[in-house]
Design a protein around this motif. Structure first.
Motif, PDB file in Angstrom:
ATOM      1  N   MET A 201     -10.987 -20.108  -9.321  1.00 57.06           N
ATOM      2  CA  MET A 201     -11.001 -19.950  -7.870  1.00 57.06           C
ATOM      3  C   MET A 201      -9.691 -19.333  -7.406  1.00 57.06           C
ATOM      4  SD  MET A 201     -11.631 -22.847  -4.859  1.00 57.06           S
ATOM      5  CE  MET A 201     -13.425 -22.902  -5.069  1.00 57.06           C
ATOM      6  N   ALA A 202      -9.774 -18.527  -6.343  1.00 56.96           N
ATOM      7  CA  ALA A 202      -8.578 -17.935  -5.746  1.00 56.96           C
ATOM      8  C   ALA A 202      -8.555 -18.244  -4.259  1.00 56.96           C
ATOM      9  CB  ALA A 202      -8.554 -16.429  -5.967  1.00 56.96           C
ATOM     10  N   ILE A 203      -7.363 -18.500  -3.750  1.00 59.09           N
ATOM     11  CA  ILE A 203      -7.144 -18.672  -2.314  1.00 59.09           C
ATOM     12  C   ILE A 203      -5.985 -17.751  -1.937  1.00 59.09           C
ATOM     13  CG2 ILE A 203      -5.736 -20.728  -2.814  1.00 59.09           C
ATOM     14  CD1 ILE A 203      -7.613 -20.081   0.480  1.00 59.09           C
ATOM     15  N   ALA A 204      -6.132 -16.967  -0.882  1.00 56.59           N
ATOM     16  CA  ALA A 204      -5.052 -16.035  -0.537  1.00 56.59           C
ATOM     17  C   ALA A 204      -5.108 -15.641   0.933  1.00 56.59           C
ATOM     18  CB  ALA A 204      -5.144 -14.784  -1.405  1.00 56.59           C
ATOM     19  N   ASP A 205      -3.926 -15.611   1.551  1.00 55.32           N
ATOM     20  CA  ASP A 205      -3.744 -15.002   2.867  1.00 55.32           C
ATOM     21  C   ASP A 205      -3.145 -13.637   2.570  1.00 55.32           C
ATOM     22  OD1 ASP A 205      -3.209 -14.254   5.439  1.00 55.32           O
ATOM     23  OD2 ASP A 205      -1.909 -15.952   5.925  1.00 55.32           O
ATOM     24  N   LEU A 206      -3.987 -12.622   2.558  1.00 55.81           N
ATOM     25  CA  LEU A 206      -3.587 -11.331   2.011  1.00 55.81           C
ATOM     26  C   LEU A 206      -2.655 -10.543   2.937  1.00 55.81           C
ATOM     27  CD1 LEU A 206      -7.017 -10.184   0.531  1.00 55.81           C
ATOM     28  CD2 LEU A 206      -5.072 -11.158  -0.695  1.00 55.81           C
ATOM     29  N   PRO A 207      -1.596  -9.959   2.373  1.00 50.74           N
ATOM     30  CA  PRO A 207      -0.734  -9.085   3.169  1.00 50.74           C
ATOM     31  C   PRO A 207      -1.511  -7.836   3.564  1.00 50.74           C
ATOM     32  CG  PRO A 207      -0.170  -8.928   0.848  1.00 50.74           C
ATOM     33  CD  PRO A 207      -1.176 -10.031   0.964  1.00 50.74           C
ATOM     34  N   VAL A 208      -1.279  -7.356   4.757  1.00 49.62           N
ATOM     35  CA  VAL A 208      -2.040  -6.218   5.284  1.00 49.62           C
ATOM     36  C   VAL A 208      -1.142  -4.985   5.325  1.00 49.62           C
ATOM     37  CG1 VAL A 208      -3.303  -5.328   7.271  1.00 49.62           C
ATOM     38  CG2 VAL A 208      -3.506  -7.736   6.635  1.00 49.62           C
ATOM     39  N   GLY A 209      -1.680  -3.860   4.876  1.00 49.13           N
ATOM     40  CA  GLY A 209      -0.911  -2.619   4.924  1.00 49.13           C
ATOM     41  C   GLY A 209      -1.275  -1.722   3.765  1.00 49.13           C
ATOM     42  N   TYR A 210      -0.529  -0.643   3.644  1.00 49.76           N
ATOM     43  CA  TYR A 210      -0.796   0.330   2.587  1.00 49.76           C
ATOM     44  C   TYR A 210      -0.023  -0.013   1.318  1.00 49.76           C
ATOM     45  CZ  TYR A 210      -2.916   3.238   6.204  1.00 49.76           C
ATOM     46  OH  TYR A 210      -3.729   3.710   7.198  1.00 49.76           O
ATOM     47  N   TYR A 211      -0.669   0.209   0.184  1.00 50.02           N
ATOM     48  CA  TYR A 211      -0.032  -0.007  -1.114  1.00 50.02           C
ATOM     49  C   TYR A 211       0.650   1.299  -1.518  1.00 50.02           C
ATOM     50  CZ  TYR A 211       0.452  -1.260  -6.058  1.00 50.02           C
ATOM     51  OH  TYR A 211       0.948  -1.531  -7.316  1.00 50.02           O
ATOM     52  N   PRO A 212       1.957   1.260  -1.813  1.00 45.42           N
ATOM     53  CA  PRO A 212       2.715   2.507  -1.978  1.00 45.42           C
ATOM     54  C   PRO A 212       2.560   3.217  -3.315  1.00 45.42           C
ATOM     55  CG  PRO A 212       4.166   0.616  -2.232  1.00 45.42           C
ATOM     56  CD  PRO A 212       2.825   0.073  -1.856  1.00 45.42           C
ATOM     57  N   ILE A 213       2.053   2.515  -4.348  1.00 44.41           N
ATOM     58  CA  ILE A 213       2.032   3.120  -5.694  1.00 44.41           C
ATOM     59  C   ILE A 213       0.630   3.663  -5.987  1.00 44.41           C
ATOM     60  CG2 ILE A 213       2.639   2.782  -8.115  1.00 44.41           C
ATOM     61  CD1 ILE A 213       4.182   0.253  -7.238  1.00 44.41           C
ATOM     62  N   ASP A 214       0.411   4.939  -5.644  1.00 45.60           N
ATOM     63  CA  ASP A 214      -0.922   5.538  -5.777  1.00 45.60           C
ATOM     64  C   ASP A 214      -1.402   5.567  -7.226  1.00 45.60           C
ATOM     65  OD1 ASP A 214      -0.974   5.963  -3.057  1.00 45.60           O
ATOM     66  OD2 ASP A 214      -0.183   8.007  -3.189  1.00 45.60           O
ATOM     67  N   GLU A 215      -0.470   5.686  -8.157  1.00 40.89           N
ATOM     68  CA  GLU A 215      -0.845   5.721  -9.580  1.00 40.89           C
ATOM     69  C   GLU A 215      -1.508   4.411  -9.996  1.00 40.89           C
ATOM     70  OE1 GLU A 215       1.240   6.389 -13.981  1.00 40.89           O
ATOM     71  OE2 GLU A 215       2.430   6.638 -12.148  1.00 40.89           O
ATOM     72  N   ASN A 216      -0.970   3.289  -9.541  1.00 41.90           N
ATOM     73  CA  ASN A 216      -1.567   1.982  -9.847  1.00 41.90           C
ATOM     74  C   ASN A 216      -2.925   1.818  -9.160  1.00 41.90           C
ATOM     75  OD1 ASN A 216       0.715   1.406 -11.268  1.00 41.90           O
ATOM     76  ND2 ASN A 216       1.474  -0.193  -9.909  1.00 41.90           N
ATOM     77  N   ALA A 217      -3.021   2.346  -7.945  1.00 40.85           N
ATOM     78  CA  ALA A 217      -4.257   2.200  -7.163  1.00 40.85           C
ATOM     79  C   ALA A 217      -5.401   3.032  -7.724  1.00 40.85           C
ATOM     80  CB  ALA A 217      -3.999   2.589  -5.705  1.00 40.85           C
ATOM     81  N   SER A 218      -5.080   4.047  -8.492  1.00 39.42           N
ATOM     82  CA  SER A 218      -6.088   5.017  -8.933  1.00 39.42           C
ATOM     83  C   SER A 218      -7.187   4.401  -9.799  1.00 39.42           C
ATOM     84  CB  SER A 218      -5.415   6.162  -9.702  1.00 39.42           C
ATOM     85  OG  SER A 218      -4.810   5.675 -10.891  1.00 39.42           O
ATOM     86  N   ARG A 219      -6.910   3.274 -10.439  1.00 36.84           N
ATOM     87  CA  ARG A 219      -7.917   2.666 -11.325  1.00 36.84           C
ATOM     88  C   ARG A 219      -8.898   1.760 -10.588  1.00 36.84           C
ATOM     89  NH1 ARG A 219      -6.259  -2.587 -13.291  1.00 36.84           N
ATOM     90  NH2 ARG A 219      -4.273  -3.224 -12.369  1.00 36.84           N
ATOM     91  N   PHE A 220      -8.696   1.590  -9.272  1.00 33.35           N
ATOM     92  CA  PHE A 220      -9.544   0.681  -8.493  1.00 33.35           C
ATOM     93  C   PHE A 220     -10.653   1.434  -7.761  1.00 33.35           C
ATOM     94  CE2 PHE A 220      -5.647  -1.709  -9.037  1.00 33.35           C
ATOM     95  CZ  PHE A 220      -6.096  -3.004  -9.230  1.00 33.35           C
ATOM     96  N   GLU A 221     -11.812   0.815  -7.677  1.00 37.85           N
ATOM     97  CA  GLU A 221     -12.932   1.413  -6.947  1.00 37.85           C
ATOM     98  C   GLU A 221     -12.708   1.396  -5.438  1.00 37.85           C
ATOM     99  OE1 GLU A 221     -16.868   0.083  -8.137  1.00 37.85           O
ATOM    100  OE2 GLU A 221     -16.100  -0.437 -10.133  1.00 37.85           O
ATOM    101  N   THR A 222     -11.863   0.467  -4.969  1.00 34.92           N
ATOM    102  CA  THR A 222     -11.603   0.358  -3.525  1.00 34.92           C
ATOM    103  C   THR A 222     -10.455   1.255  -3.062  1.00 34.92           C
ATOM    104  OG1 THR A 222     -10.190  -1.563  -3.974  1.00 34.92           O
ATOM    105  CG2 THR A 222     -12.481  -2.004  -3.347  1.00 34.92           C
ATOM    106  N   LYS A 223      -9.951   2.115  -3.947  1.00 38.16           N
ATOM    107  CA  LYS A 223      -8.853   3.018  -3.571  1.00 38.16           C
ATOM    108  C   LYS A 223      -9.318   4.006  -2.499  1.00 38.16           C
ATOM    109  CE  LYS A 223      -9.662   6.643  -7.043  1.00 38.16           C
ATOM    110  NZ  LYS A 223     -10.948   6.150  -7.531  1.00 38.16           N
ATOM    111  N   ALA A 224      -8.376   4.492  -1.728  1.00 39.57           N
ATOM    112  CA  ALA A 224      -8.687   5.482  -0.689  1.00 39.57           C
ATOM    113  C   ALA A 224      -8.979   6.834  -1.338  1.00 39.57           C
ATOM    114  CB  ALA A 224      -7.510   5.607   0.264  1.00 39.57           C
TER     115      ALA A 224
END
Length: 343
Positions: A201-224
């Protein structure tokens, strides 16, 4: 009324004496108020003043010992002590001008999310489980969530927390130690591969905003498709990918999460990979404006015991100060959990 007044005096005394210790440490160690608070809490948990390379000096050590002894003499329950420490953390964040995404999550949100989790765990007939907060911050949400669950039932919970801010993580670790909770703390980017597995189980109050490292984001389906991706979208995907089969993620997110320019990518990923079980707006009185309003989104990872709820639980959670309406909400959650989650 007399008992309430005495309790208020005890909690105020605890707050004041802890503040005295923090200010002594801040001066002696030449550090931020938040760092000094983490140091003081660690000292309290360990039962001794930690000294490294002659700091703090002997005079400060002796003063701290007196204060720590006085704090131990104040007879507060776990819940009361947590409240007093939380107020100290809020003061620290004001003094250190902490950014908005790192501010303490209100206890009420911990209470509400733990209530929902309790009904899910009961429906699944689960008593022992592994829990993570992938954006733990000061630890207030995780601690409140766990404390409320333990008050409600006989649970054995192994807890872990992730944060890329070493100051926040250090404070969370110290806070949990004072509360007699054994936190496995991981200093890392929550969007990168996690250093551990086996999470239910996970519980999180997620930080809101843009993620700065596009290279890391590239492997995710939810990437922009273009530009930076939303950090909270990536964190949801990473967390759900990291849970065990049938795992449940309870996320505090902006109420408008499904109405933004990147919402389509998030929705497409959800349809393929998880079951969306609930979307509940938190009580409006918890937020300064409509724009700041948040919601609780509950997702479940696919697995042999997982199924899509026949009816996604939706609506606005009533104010906790309205007993009749809130009791009705609890009954609604219990009914939904029994129908949605299998033991």
């Amino acid at each position: 009324m007399l008992f309430v007044k005495e309790l208020e005096i005890k909690m105020q005394t605890y707050y004041d004496k802890l503040s005295q210790a923090v200010m002594l440490l801040q001066k002696a160690l030449k550090t931020s108020y938040t760092d000094a608070l983490a140091e003081a809490l660690t000292d309290l948990a360990n039962g001794e003043v930690y000294v490294e390379n002659g700091a703090p000096d002997q005079d400060t050590v002796e003063k701290l010992k007196v204060i720590y002894d006085e704090l131990k003499e104040i007879n507060l329950s776990q819940t009361e002590m947590k409240q007093a420490i939380t107020v100290n953390i809020i003061s620290a964040q004001k003094l250190d001008k902490t950014e908005v995404n790192k501010l303490v999550t209100p206890d009420t949100i911990g209470l509400i999310t733990s209530l929902i989790a309790y009904e899910i765990l009961n429906a699944e007939n689960v008593k022992n489980f592994n829990l993570v907060d992938p954006t733990i911050g000061t630890g207030n949400l995780l601690i409140e969530f766990v404390e409320q669950l333990k008050l409600a039932g006989d649970f054995k919970i192994n807890i872990a927390g992730i944060d890329n801010d070493d100051i926040s993580l250090g404070l969370a670790k110290a806070f949990t130690e004072v509360m007699n909770l054994n936190l496995s703390a991981y200093h890392q980017d929550g969007i990168a591969d996690w250093q551990f597995t086996d999470v239910d189980m996970a519980i999180a109050d997620l930080p809101v905003g843009y993620y700065p490292i596009d290279e890391n984001a590239s492997r995710f389906e939810t990437k922009a498709d273009e530009g930076h991706s939303y950090a909270h979208h990536l964190l949801i995907e990473q967390t759900m990918n990291s849970l065990n089969e049938n795992g449940v993620g309870i996320f505090v997110v902006p109420s408008q999460i499904f109405q933004t320019d990147q919402a389509k990518k998030l929705s497409q990923w959800m349809v393929q990979n998880v079951y969306l079980q609930a979307v509940l707006d938190l009580p409006g009185n918890l937020f300064a404006s409509k724009e700041a309003q948040k919601a609780v989104v509950i997702l479940q990872k696919h697995g042999t015991k997982a199924q899509q709820s026949a009816k996604v639980l939706m609506g606005t959670i009533p104010n906790t100060n309205d007993p009749k309406l809130f009791e009705g909400f609890k009954n609604q959650v219990q009914d939904w959990a029994k129908k949605t989650f299998k033991g």
